[in-house]
Scaffold this motif. Structure first.
Motif, mmCIF file in Angstrom:
data_model
loop_
_atom_site.group_PDB
_atom_site.id
_atom_site.type_symbol
_atom_site.label_atom_id
_atom_site.label_comp_id
_atom_site.label_asym_id
_atom_site.label_seq_id
_atom_site.Cartn_x
_atom_site.Cartn_y
_atom_site.Cartn_z
ATOM 1 N N PRO A 118 1.320 -1.696 -6.731
ATOM 2 C CA PRO A 118 2.117 -0.536 -6.333
ATOM 3 C C PRO A 118 2.693 0.234 -7.511
ATOM 4 O O PRO A 118 3.012 1.414 -7.396
ATOM 5 N N HIS A 129 3.665 5.745 -5.715
ATOM 6 C CA HIS A 129 3.398 5.834 -7.154
ATOM 7 C C HIS A 129 2.514 7.042 -7.471
ATOM 8 O O HIS A 129 2.794 7.803 -8.411
ATOM 9 N N GLY A 171 0.997 0.892 -10.176
ATOM 10 C CA GLY A 171 -0.097 1.562 -10.864
ATOM 11 C C GLY A 171 -0.796 0.683 -11.875
ATOM 12 O O GLY A 171 -1.828 1.064 -12.428
ATOM 13 N N ASN A 185 0.818 -1.203 0.000
ATOM 14 C CA ASN A 185 0.000 0.000 0.000
ATOM 15 C C ASN A 185 0.859 1.263 0.000
ATOM 16 O O ASN A 185 0.497 2.264 -0.633
ATOM 17 N N PHE A 226 1.872 1.999 -3.515
ATOM 18 C CA PHE A 226 0.861 2.685 -4.317
ATOM 19 C C PHE A 226 0.819 4.175 -3.986
ATOM 20 O O PHE A 226 0.695 5.016 -4.878
#
Length: 339
Positions: free
Chosen positions: A124, A80, A126, A74, A77
């Protein structure tokens, strides 16, 4: 995925340290749970598809992870998203980036101690994902602490995650729309030169009215511009619908197949309302997350009571037919608008 640079590795360490681990997470109990996952998915997914009318062409991947891995994925992400908007957010302040990364790591570490499962919508990097995770530490901990029937509890969690997967795989536009809301919210935070002045005004106004400065939107609500608050309302409305719909589906199927569901539900509801974490929930804005379960569930049940279960499907027709936050609180307004 490239190796994280800058403050992100430290943020991951902080998150993992806060998340900690559960002693039984490395025992044979974890192995039993891991072997059980494919059967859980194959049992639950057809039930959810039948209940919702939302079905995917393929079965999801199911994986068992620990708290540290959940934090890492998480946090990846979050990184990103922030890096995608570096030009808008500005790269001048390395200190601000480091602070944001560490805050994200700490918050995810706290969440990592509590989250039971997650439908991973986006990797992560995308890229699209289609994986249902169970966080082994927390599942085993809750089962042991409350003496839940392990198979029933795991089935119940999988019902909820499969319901979320049905939403995102069965509604073609939903994934892109959700990610666009996240993008808009992050990008708008970089176009805000008046943030400090606005915070001071809100401090003064709250003091004059003798009301709490931090509302259910958390610390972000203090610094958010009117544009960001409107965007946050759209995110909250969507999440309330998804969580409420998911809980109704989970509870409805669970009532038919899980004899101990009512006990599990009552205990986890008390767990979410634990006063020991109330302040932290408010500061982080997670109080809003807790409300989403109840507000969304009330909305879905009210729509069903008035117009039937099929009326709920009207929300999935397009972004324009999604309920607003005001309509979540007043389902009759949504029915008047979309009927």
């Amino acid at each position: 995925m490239s190796q994280p640079s800058g403050p992100w590795p430290l943020a991951g360490i902080v998150g993992a340290r806060i998340a900690g681990s559960y002693p039984l997470a490395d025992s044979y109990h974890r192995d039993v749970l891991a072997r059980q996952l494919p059967d859980l998915v194959s049992t639950v997914e057809p039930l959810v598809a039948s209940e919702t009318g939302l079905a995917a062409a393929t079965a999801p991947e199911a994986a068992l992870i620990d708290r540290a891995v959940w934090v890492e994925r998480n946090l990846g992400f979050v990184r990103h998203i922030m890096e995608r908007h570096e030009e808008v957010l500005g790269t001048a302040s390395a200190r601000a980036t480091a602070t944001g990364a560490l805050e994200a790591g700490a918050l995810l570490g706290f969440l990592g101690r509590r989250v039971l499962g997650q439908y991973e919508l986006v990797l992560p990097t995308g890229d699209e994902s289609d994986v249902i995770f169970l966080v082994g530490d927390n599942v085993l901990h809750i089962e042991r602490e409350h003496q839940f029937n392990p198979t029933e509890f795991r089935t119940w969690i999988m019902l909820h995650e499969c319901a979320h997967r049905a939403q995102f795989t069965g509604v073609p536009w939903l994934r892109a729309y959700f990610l666009s809301l996240v993008d808009d919210l992050v990008a708008s935070s970089g176009r805000d030169p008046d943030r400090i002045e606005r915070v001071l005004r809100r401090l003064v106004a709250a003091a004059r009215r003798d009301v709490p400065l931090v509302d259910e939107q958390g610390l972000f609500g203090i610094v958010a511009s009117p544009e960001q608050r409107a965007q946050l309302d759209r995110v909250q409305a969507l999440m309330s619908l998804l969580e409420g719909h998911g809980h109704v589906v989970m509870d409805r199927i669970g009532a038919r197949i899980l004899p101990t569901q009512s006990r599990m539900s009552a205990i986890l509801k008390r767990r979410r309302a634990d006063p020991k974490i109330a302040l932290l929930l408010r500061l982080t804005g997670l109080e809003m997350k807790m409300r989403q379960y109840e507000d969304g569930k009330r909305f879905v049940l009210a729509v069903e009571a008035t117009a039937g279960w099929s009326a709920v499907d009207g929300a999935w027709e397009s972004p324009e037919t999604l309920p607003t936050l005001a309509e979540i609180e007043h389902p009759d307004r949504w029915l008047d608008r979309v009927a």
